[in-house]
Enzyme design. Structure first.
Site, PDB file in Angstrom:
ATOM      1  N   LYS A  75      13.084  -5.350   3.535  1.00 14.61           N
ATOM      2  CA  LYS A  75      12.713  -4.131   2.798  1.00 14.61           C
ATOM      3  C   LYS A  75      13.989  -3.444   2.341  1.00 14.61           C
ATOM      4  CE  LYS A  75      10.012   0.146   3.487  1.00 14.61           C
ATOM      5  NZ  LYS A  75       9.226   0.935   4.460  1.00 14.61           N
ATOM      6  N   SER A 150       4.598   2.097   3.032  1.00 12.33           N
ATOM      7  CA  SER A 150       5.619   1.981   2.008  1.00 12.33           C
ATOM      8  C   SER A 150       6.219   0.573   1.886  1.00 12.33           C
ATOM      9  CB  SER A 150       6.746   2.964   2.307  1.00 12.33           C
ATOM     10  OG  SER A 150       7.363   2.642   3.544  1.00 12.33           O
ATOM     11  N   SER A 174       3.823   2.380   7.749  1.00 13.15           N
ATOM     12  CA  SER A 174       4.344   1.673   6.584  1.00 13.15           C
ATOM     13  C   SER A 174       4.447   0.156   6.733  1.00 13.15           C
ATOM     14  CB  SER A 174       5.712   2.223   6.197  1.00 13.15           C
ATOM     15  OG  SER A 174       5.558   3.445   5.531  1.00 13.15           O
TER      16      SER A 174
END
Lengths: 472, 489
Positions: A75, A150, A174
């Site tokens: 990420k 996210s 997330s």
């Protein structure tokens, strides 16, 4: 072979495949679908191939590490030396990290191959991966839908077989929520289980690095490698890291509870509710004790979470000021305009909203009414959650109230978007570990997840049960 | 307009001081970067100092040890549970956008510092707190440059902030307090105490009120004073500035603001045109664990505390019987005090030891601008000289004018050896003196007669003659006695 590291490793060690073949396979998948899905914002094709060659040599020499040939994605909030690191924000435009975060370093030391960095909501703030300076990410099952967030890019990359596993971050769900929306396993360990060094801070006392994988074994393996004490993070736990992969067989029948207020929640969709109740019934039929418990504090969890995380975020993001690195507005005339223009132009709307909210709750006139009170409520939620573990081994609950929404559906209404986190934030507010595993699909075939939560550092128990849930 | 004295009679001065002391640790407060002063700009930095995304602070425990030492020296209560807090504000020399400090749980609470002004007025300045924090970098506005340059070498260097209660009533008291604080940090070796280089900085909160008034007036914070003397000057000036506002009926226009001191004209000027209320949004630093000070840890620091100036001063006065003035001078620096201690372990003539320290030794050091560490002689050599004088083998003037300079040139020699080499030792044995007296009296029979007739002033002549005969080695006092005895016979 591309859905399990156990199979991959066997194939590698027996010479049926090579790391180069694996990387080529994933690169091909990326080539085919990334333009549409936008899971990766940057792909390290050449570097991954070179690394594959190195590790192929190690495999031949019998010196391959624990994650040899595991192709992972990161990420865009994880520091990876000499690689871009932007938190999906314009304000870190062209920024490259000068160091490896601890988790990334441990992956590399174990001979994993990093194939690229993945899209997410800006600074991990969001539940849909629609708030990114690099565009939206689409759910591979249905590209008209969001992947969740996210860590949406990290979920889709694993979902679409562009890599085997991903590291994401989970501040309020997330990792688990996009895992549920994409039909994957998503782990958020106990707070402090994994060093946060090298993780871009959103809300420091909530932030956890998490893992995406197709199965519990791979999840356990990655956790085993990256968890544990670290000199660079003074908040990381000194609790020894168990050999999670060696203890995945469920022992006995853990006592399970589910929170009445979650399954009776009016925001919970019928499909998700049915899937959850079906699972509960199934477990009962298999002889597990599964009991409903009251948790009246549930409705306070989300406000507590948003007050405290925005407060921390507002100061964590102060460092992005255009002075030292990243984006600086070209229209600057003096110091004040440097700050104002750089930050106004560099941050997206959701990040600005949270900075303003956080600044507000920390301001002298409102500090006690919001921040101090929220801290107290947090302690209460933690205590009450821990109380449940006096009687029960595990808590079972939905991951998100719905399946993956359509793109744009939540973006227009931040409050609605915040509600999507209602079941996932409890683990972060309390600091306990939680894992999302697939739990069937809805009438349209969209993935539904279910969440298992355990007491502090009870990952072993939780992982074993999660594996059981997936298999039985 | 009131004179200063008139103003002081009418108005009471109220001052509280905030002292920032840079800690002499090798590395920064929350990273392993060097704290070395004077390095090339932006060389003592790392991703942590630069606040790169993903970095975390790591607390340097040495800072707590130093802060505790200061707290113990100032009779403070040491906090067991230390939380760090973030103080949020934007400035280019503050890379994180917040300073890691201590808001609600300062490491030291309460305490006091006894002070005595030059005029002999004694008081106790109470401390509110001492807390740990980190320094900011430096913004440099170079001439002919539009852009401001930032040097982050200093960013993250550990500080302690020592905050007094508003106890100070005299500018001289502020002077005495700062002198004491500087002496303490130097004795403890936690800060070099250099105000010119900014490793010790002082802000003064100054207000006035009519004598007898119990409420405090509106306070003004004065910064930018780079010497203890300038702190006193700034307080004196700011006091008069406020008095004049009151006297002219403009007391209401006095605002709580920050003013800078200008050393060139001795005045203060306003830093901001309008009152800016800073909301620092303090909140607990989630990236650091609370620092717990256990009783064992505290005890280990207590036992390792060096002797402090007040303790040594008392000892010098009570055990060595020295006057207060001597004790003060000898405890001015730890190095002098410890050297003197060493000297006193080798002689019991403490007053003579003190005289040597404050006289010959100090003037030598002052002349060459040397610290005592570079003084060529050992305490044992001075003790030896004192011993020789005590045994009447040497007069003080011979010792200070001949032996001492000769030893400084040959510091490897013992005092006795050198005195022998230079033939300076007095020989006051009767065997030497008696024949000389006899010879002198025989040489001047008429003068002897004159003496006996009452011209007593001639004694000096005979003594001088005997001394000459002894080549200065006889003890003049003894010669005096013996000549007198011979004449009275």
């Amino acid at each position: 072979m591309f859905l399990s590291y156990t199979a991959t490793r066997q194939a590698l060690l027996s010479g049926k495949t090579t790391c180069k073949d694996l990387v080529a396979h994933y690169l091909q998948k990326i080539e085919a679908r990334n333009a549409e899905l936008n899971a990766f914002v940057e792909v390290y094709a050449q570097e991954a191939m070179q690394q594959a060659e190195v590790i192929d040599q190690k495999i031949k020499a019998g010196t391959a590490g624990k994650l040899a040939g595991m192709v992972v994605g990161l990420k865009d909030v994880l520091a990876h030396q000499n690689h871009g690191l932007q938190g999906a924000s314009k304000i870190l435009d062209k920024f490259k990290s000068q160091f490896n975060g601890t988790a990334v370093q441990r992956l590399l030391d174990a001979d994993a191959i990093v194939i690229g960095r993945q899209n997410c909501d800006e600074f991990a703030m969001g539940s849909t991966t629609e708030n990114s300076a690099m565009g939206i990410t689409r759910n591979a099952f249905d590209t008209s839908r969001v992947p969740g967030g996210s860590s949406g890019g990290s979920a889709v990359a694993v979902q679409a077989e562009m890599c085997l596993t991903s590291l994401g971050s989970d501040t309020g769900g997330s990792v688990r929520q996009p895992a549920a929306f994409c039909g994957l396993v998503g782990l958020k360990p106990t707070y402090s289980r994994i060093s946060r060094y090298g993780l871009i801070a959103y809300a420091s006392s909530f932030d956890c690095i998490g893992v995406f994988a197709h199965n519990v074994e791979d999840t356990a393996l990655v956790l085993e490698v990256i968890a544990g004490q670290d000199d660079f993070d003074s908040t990381v736990s000194r609790t020894p890291v168990p050999a999670y992969t060696q203890n995945l067989a469920l022992e006995g029948k853990p006592k399970i509870c589910y929170i009445k207020e979650t399954v009776e929640n009016e925001g919970l969709s019928e499909d998700v509710k049915q899937a959850t109740m079906k699972k509960i019934a199934q477990l009962k039929a298999q002889g597990f004790t599964v009991e409903s418990v009251d948790f009246p504090l549930l409705k306070y969890i989300l406000p507590t979470y948003y007050i405290l995380t925005t407060a921390e975020a507002s100061t964590n993001l102060s460092r992005y000021d255009g002075v030292k690195y990243g984006y600086r507005s070209p229209n600057v005339t003096d110091l004040n305009s440097l700050y104002k223009k750089t930050r106004s132009e560099g941050f997206g709307i959701e990040v600005k909203r949270r900075i303003v909210l956080g600044t507000f709750v920390l301001s002298a006139s409102y500090y006690d009414a919001y921040f101090t009170k929220a801290q107290r409520v947090r302690r209460l939620i933690k205590e009450k959650t821990q109380d449940l573990f006096k009687t029960y081994d595990l808590i079972l609950m939905p991951v998100a109230p719905t399946v993956a929404p359509k793109i744009g559906e939540l973006a227009a209404n931040p409050l609605q978007m915040y509600l999507a986190d209602i079941f996932s934030v409890q683990a972060n507010v309390a600091g306990i570990p939680a894992i999302a595993v697939p739990n069937g699909t809805d009438s349209q075939g969209l993935p539904i997840g279910i969440q298992v939560m355990a007491d502090f550092f009870q990952e072993e128990k939780m992982l074993a049960f999660a594996k059981y849930l997936m298999e039985k | 307009m009131l004179t200063y004295e008139q103003a002081r009679q009418k108005y009471e001065l109220v001052v509280g001081l905030e002292v920032h002391a840079q800690m002499l640790t090798q590395s920064k407060a929350y990273s392993s970067d060097s704290t070395e002063y004077g390095s090339m700009p932006n060389t003592n930095i790392s991703v942590i100092t630069l606040a790169h995304p993903g970095t975390l602070p790591k607390f340097n425990k040495k800072v707590a040890e130093f802060a505790i030492k200061m707290g113990l020296a100032c009779h403070c209560n040491i906090s067991e549970y230390n939380v760090f807090d973030r103080k949020n504000y934007f400035y280019p020399d503050l890379p994180k956008g917040y300073q890691i400090t201590q808001d609600k749980t300062p490491i030291c609470r309460g305490g006091y510092v006894p002070v005595k002004t030059k005029n002999g007025v004694e008081s106790q300045v109470r401390l509110n707190r001492i807390h740990m924090e980190e320094d900011a970098g430096k913004s440099m506005h170079l001439a002919e440059e539009i852009e401001t340059l930032v040097d982050l070498n200093r960013a993250g260097v550990p500080l302690i902030e020592i905050v007094t209660e508003p106890d100070i009533r005299e500018p001289e008291e502020a002077y005495a307090y700062l002198t004491e604080i500087r002496k303490l940090v130097r004795y403890l070796e936690i800060c070099d105490g250099n105000m010119e280089e900014g490793s010790l900085r002082c802000d003064a909160n100054i207000s006035i009120r009519l004598h007898g008034e119990t409420k405090y007036g509106r306070k003004v914070e004065v910064k930018n004073m780079n010497s203890i003397r300038n702190v006193q000057r700034a307080i004196e000036h700011e006091f008069m500035r406020q008095v004049e506002l009151f006297e002219n009926g403009l007391g209401d226009t006095l605002v709580s603001e920050t003013r800078m001191f200008d050393a060139t004209n001795g005045q203060t000027y306003s830093l901001r045109s309008k009152e800016a209320l800073n909301d620092y949004r303090y909140f607990p630093e989630p990236d650091l664990q609370p620092f717990i000070i256990t009783q064992d840890y505290l005890n280990s620091i207590k036992t390792a505390m060096p002797p402090l100036p007040n303790f040594l001063k008392e000892k010098f006065m009570n055990t060595y019987g020295l006057p207060e003035y001597d004790a003060l001078v000898l405890t001015d620096t730890k190095e002098i005090a410890l050297w003197f201690e060493e000297l006193c372990s080798q002689t019991t003539n403490y007053k003579a030891a003190s005289n040597w320290m404050m006289g010959s030794v100090k003037s030598y050091l002052n002349e060459l601008n040397l610290p005592i560490a570079q003084f060529p002689l050992q305490p044992s050599q001075i003790a030896e000289i004192i011993g020789l004088i005590e045994q009447n083998k040497l007069s003080f003037s011979t010792a200070s004018q001949k032996l001492f300079p000769a030893l400084l040139d040959n510091p490897k020699t013992t005092a006795t050896e050198m005195a022998k080499k230079l033939d300076l030792l007095q020989d006051s044995s009767d065997d030497l003196i008696m024949p000389l007296i006899a010879a002198t009296l025989a040489k001047y029979p008429d003068k002897v007669q004159e003496y006996k007739n009452g011209k007593k002033g001639l004694l000096g002549l005979f003594v001088g003659e005997v001394m000459k005969g002894s080549k200065g080695k006889a003890d003049p006092k003894k010669v005096n006695e013996l000549v007198l005895a011979a004449l009275e016979k």
